[in-house]
Motif scaffolding. Structure first.
Motif, mmCIF file in Angstrom:
data_model
loop_
_atom_site.group_PDB
_atom_site.id
_atom_site.type_symbol
_atom_site.label_atom_id
_atom_site.label_comp_id
_atom_site.label_asym_id
_atom_site.label_seq_id
_atom_site.Cartn_x
_atom_site.Cartn_y
_atom_site.Cartn_z
ATOM 1 N N GLY A 55 5.721 15.414 -1.808
ATOM 2 C CA GLY A 55 4.852 14.542 -2.711
ATOM 3 C C GLY A 55 4.995 13.307 -2.927
ATOM 4 O O GLY A 55 4.425 12.376 -3.285
ATOM 5 N N ILE A 56 5.671 12.634 -2.406
ATOM 6 C CA ILE A 56 6.202 10.938 -2.739
ATOM 7 C C ILE A 56 5.165 10.482 -1.833
ATOM 8 O O ILE A 56 4.635 10.563 -0.940
ATOM 9 N N TYR A 57 4.801 9.285 -3.273
ATOM 10 C CA TYR A 57 3.673 8.450 -2.056
ATOM 11 C C TYR A 57 4.992 6.638 -2.561
ATOM 12 O O TYR A 57 5.530 6.412 -3.496
ATOM 13 N N THR A 58 4.547 6.424 -1.097
ATOM 14 C CA THR A 58 5.459 5.242 -1.367
ATOM 15 C C THR A 58 5.079 4.338 -0.752
ATOM 16 O O THR A 58 3.722 4.512 0.587
ATOM 17 N N SER A 59 5.224 2.649 -0.441
ATOM 18 C CA SER A 59 5.054 2.096 0.610
ATOM 19 C C SER A 59 6.443 1.215 1.556
ATOM 20 O O SER A 59 7.083 1.522 0.934
ATOM 21 N N THR A 84 1.205 -1.371 0.256
ATOM 22 C CA THR A 84 0.410 -0.148 0.022
ATOM 23 C C THR A 84 0.783 1.429 0.317
ATOM 24 O O THR A 84 1.807 1.023 0.672
ATOM 25 N N ASN A 85 0.170 2.138 -0.789
ATOM 26 C CA ASN A 85 1.393 3.202 -1.215
ATOM 27 C C ASN A 85 0.791 4.852 -0.033
ATOM 28 O O ASN A 85 -0.592 4.692 -0.821
ATOM 29 N N PHE A 86 1.496 5.141 0.503
ATOM 30 C CA PHE A 86 1.392 6.120 1.120
ATOM 31 C C PHE A 86 1.629 7.377 1.219
ATOM 32 O O PHE A 86 1.877 7.494 0.873
ATOM 33 N N ARG A 87 1.252 8.599 0.847
ATOM 34 C CA ARG A 87 2.025 10.146 1.002
ATOM 35 C C ARG A 87 2.396 10.356 1.964
ATOM 36 O O ARG A 87 2.347 9.907 2.691
ATOM 37 N N LEU A 88 3.932 10.461 1.473
ATOM 38 C CA LEU A 88 4.756 11.017 2.520
ATOM 39 C C LEU A 88 4.734 12.059 3.746
ATOM 40 O O LEU A 88 5.212 11.856 4.846
ATOM 41 N N ALA A 89 4.285 13.223 2.485
ATOM 42 C CA ALA A 89 4.728 14.140 3.562
ATOM 43 C C ALA A 89 6.279 14.510 3.561
ATOM 44 O O ALA A 89 6.670 14.464 2.431
ATOM 45 N N SER A 90 6.297 15.104 5.047
ATOM 46 C CA SER A 90 7.716 15.699 4.876
ATOM 47 C C SER A 90 8.765 14.551 5.082
ATOM 48 O O SER A 90 10.421 14.741 5.205
ATOM 49 N N PHE A 91 9.003 12.952 5.283
ATOM 50 C CA PHE A 91 9.374 12.702 4.925
ATOM 51 C C PHE A 91 10.329 12.340 3.771
ATOM 52 O O PHE A 91 11.316 11.739 3.403
ATOM 53 N N THR A 92 9.405 12.979 2.710
ATOM 54 C CA THR A 92 9.971 12.911 1.155
ATOM 55 C C THR A 92 10.531 13.361 1.493
ATOM 56 O O THR A 92 12.308 13.207 0.172
ATOM 57 N N LYS A 93 11.304 14.381 2.129
ATOM 58 C CA LYS A 93 12.557 15.555 2.246
ATOM 59 C C LYS A 93 13.815 14.820 2.193
ATOM 60 O O LYS A 93 14.853 15.683 1.582
ATOM 61 N N GLN A 94 13.839 13.830 2.958
ATOM 62 C CA GLN A 94 15.708 12.920 2.458
ATOM 63 C C GLN A 94 15.736 12.790 1.235
ATOM 64 O O GLN A 94 16.881 12.687 0.874
ATOM 65 N N TRP A 104 -15.327 8.626 9.588
ATOM 66 C CA TRP A 104 -14.079 9.103 8.874
ATOM 67 C C TRP A 104 -14.708 9.994 7.613
ATOM 68 O O TRP A 104 -15.921 9.465 7.533
ATOM 69 N N ARG A 105 -13.718 10.610 7.474
ATOM 70 C CA ARG A 105 -13.902 11.816 6.542
ATOM 71 C C ARG A 105 -12.795 11.760 5.655
ATOM 72 O O ARG A 105 -11.785 11.644 6.446
ATOM 73 N N GLU A 106 -12.802 11.631 4.175
ATOM 74 C CA GLU A 106 -11.879 11.224 3.201
ATOM 75 C C GLU A 106 -11.424 12.862 3.414
ATOM 76 O O GLU A 106 -11.730 14.023 2.758
ATOM 77 N N THR A 107 -10.314 13.260 3.860
ATOM 78 C CA THR A 107 -8.938 14.747 3.660
ATOM 79 C C THR A 107 -7.899 14.464 3.327
ATOM 80 O O THR A 107 -7.189 14.039 3.139
ATOM 81 N N ASP A 108 -7.710 13.828 1.705
ATOM 82 C CA ASP A 108 -6.785 13.201 0.837
ATOM 83 C C ASP A 108 -5.584 14.370 0.750
ATOM 84 O O ASP A 108 -4.550 14.162 0.589
ATOM 85 N N GLN A 109 -6.462 15.536 -0.271
ATOM 86 C CA GLN A 109 -6.119 16.951 -0.484
ATOM 87 C C GLN A 109 -6.378 18.100 -0.209
ATOM 88 O O GLN A 109 -7.489 18.079 -0.364
ATOM 89 N N SER A 110 -5.243 19.198 0.142
ATOM 90 C CA SER A 110 -5.600 20.427 0.568
ATOM 91 C C SER A 110 -4.518 21.196 -0.423
ATOM 92 O O SER A 110 -4.833 20.362 -1.886
ATOM 93 N N SER A 111 -4.706 22.265 -0.350
ATOM 94 C CA SER A 111 -4.274 23.125 -1.626
ATOM 95 C C SER A 111 -2.992 23.564 -1.863
ATOM 96 O O SER A 111 -1.392 23.671 -3.012
ATOM 97 N N THR A 112 -2.229 22.571 -0.302
ATOM 98 C CA THR A 112 -0.593 22.070 -0.852
ATOM 99 C C THR A 112 -0.341 21.510 -0.733
ATOM 100 O O THR A 112 1.093 20.971 -0.814
ATOM 101 N N SER A 113 -1.301 20.356 -1.687
ATOM 102 C CA SER A 113 -0.481 18.310 -1.321
ATOM 103 C C SER A 113 -0.629 17.958 -2.627
ATOM 104 O O SER A 113 0.706 17.275 -3.256
ATOM 105 N N ALA A 114 0.221 19.222 -3.162
ATOM 106 C CA ALA A 114 0.496 18.654 -5.298
ATOM 107 C C ALA A 114 2.364 19.487 -5.434
ATOM 108 O O ALA A 114 2.519 19.149 -6.387
ATOM 109 N N THR A 115 2.837 19.936 -3.895
ATOM 110 C CA THR A 115 4.063 20.053 -4.679
ATOM 111 C C THR A 115 4.001 18.549 -4.335
ATOM 112 O O THR A 115 4.273 18.653 -3.339
#
Length: 375
Positions: A261-265, A76-86, A245-256
């Motif tokens: 921006g990385i998705y991984t498993s 399953t691929n999750f959006r990493l958020a700031s984990f992306t920075k490395q 639960w409510r799906e809250t998947d994307q915001s105005s700053t989710s496309a940078t």
């Protein structure tokens, strides 16, 4: 007994105790930490524990989304958020390895049209959060005052550059203070594009994901690619609404891309962890700048939470006297963490598609099983 021998005894005892303690950690003990996340109809998390180079625990909890009700698993691929920075930092380091840029190059070397305040900001400042750049998220909110979050259009990396070019000054002189900066990491991705001549996502793919066989990992760009085995982000509804639960998947700053921006498993991150351990992409010497804590000229690095030790895309604060390199990610609907203890040959990764848990806290409970409760 010689003094040297007497000193060696407690060390050997501690070493034996540590080995015995880690040998006795069972999957059941780890599973117990995450058991509250077991569910057939709620979002959850994927957990990976790597010990002595081998995955000893990899398990999914909960579901990827409320529509398909697919169980979360190791793919399953999750959006990493700031984990992306490395990963963004590694791209820059690979270009330094190639001789195509230097850490002391300036922002205006890459973007000549950037305002004068960029002349003193170096690549190194961007990497270790000492640039003083204004926060693009704040600037975006200022651009759309009194606008509901869901009505603000998504900003891309190029849009962030434009916003920053409209400013006339940094928040503080470059190098003088430490302040976490998503703006800096967005610009690093744009520098990768400028120097390499290819899109950031393509550079990631060619230089990191393909060599490491991270076959399902990508920088997600809506309309350009699709995330396989995708988990969607969720927020728990409060009691006044209903227990759900409510799906809250994307915001105005989710496309940078560069800042999150990385998705991984966890399967692919096992490959990433191996590459870090074996220095597959960068030599130990080349990794050293990334693992050297920044020393701002204006005094020790601090945040509202306290003292900070930060390199290039890695926090370096120890945990219970154990050397540690780590990073969290937090964005709309997702919480993530990687906790690496290089001297203990231990890595714990937790990726969650819900915002009501603290992956770092959970990961450190796992670490305690292996490291003991050494203060």
């Amino acid at each position: 007994m010689h003094l040297k021998s007497r000193l060696a005894v407690p060390f050997l005892f501690a070493l034996v105790f540590s080995v015995l303690a880690s040998a006795q950690v069972s999957p059941t003990q780890i599973d117990a930490i995450f058991s509250p996340l077991k569910s057939a109809n709620a979002p959850g998390a994927a957990v990976l524990v790597v010990r002595n180079g081998q995955p000893v625990f990899r398990r999914g909890y909960g579901i990827t989304d409320l529509r398909s009700i697919r169980p979360i698993d190791a793919e399953t691929n999750f959006r990493l958020a700031s984990f992306t920075k490395q990963f963004t930092a590694t791209c820059i380091m690979l270009l330094a390895h190639d001789g195509k840029l230097h850490y002391d190059d300036h922002l205006t070397d890459f973007f000549p049209e950037f305002p004068a305040y960029g002349k003193s900001i170096t690549v190194r400042n961007l990497l270790n959060h000492t640039s003083g750049l204004p926060d693009y998220e704040d600037l975006l909110m200022q651009k759309y005052p009194n606008t509901p979050e869901e009505k603000i259009p998504q900003i891309l990396d190029a849009g962030v550059l434009k916003l920053l070019e409209q400013q006339t000054a940094a928040k503080f002189p470059a190098g003088s203070k430490w302040e976490y900066s998503n703006s800096g990491y967005v610009l690093l991705a744009l520098i990768v594009e400028k120097v390499s001549g290819e899109p950031f996502g393509q550079f990631l793919h060619d230089r990191i994901f393909v060599p490491l066989k991270m076959t399902n990992t990508l920088a997600y760009e809506k309309g350009k690619n699709e995330v396989p085995h995708r988990a969607y982000g969720h927020t728990k509804l409060d009691q006044s609404e209903k227990d759900g639960w409510r799906e809250t998947d994307q915001s105005s700053t989710s496309a940078t891309l560069g800042d999150g921006g990385i998705y991984t498993s966890i399967d692919d991150l096992a490959q990433w962890d191996r590459a870090l351990r074996e220095h597959t992409l960068l030599s130990e010497a080349e990794m050293e700048p990334a693992l050297t804590p920044v020393k701002p000229t204006g005094g020790p690095a601090t945040s509202p939470e306290g003292p900070v030790s930060y390199g290039f895309g890695w926090h370096l604060e120890p945990y219970r006297n154990h050397k540690r390199m780590w990073h969290d990610g937090e964005t709309m609907g997702f919480r993530t963490t990687i906790q690496r203890f290089p001297d203990d040959n231990l890595t714990i990764i937790v990726l969650a598609n819900r915002t009501d848990i603290n992956p770092e806290e959970l990961a450190l409970k796992v670490a305690d099983l292996y490291l003991g409760s050494k203060p």
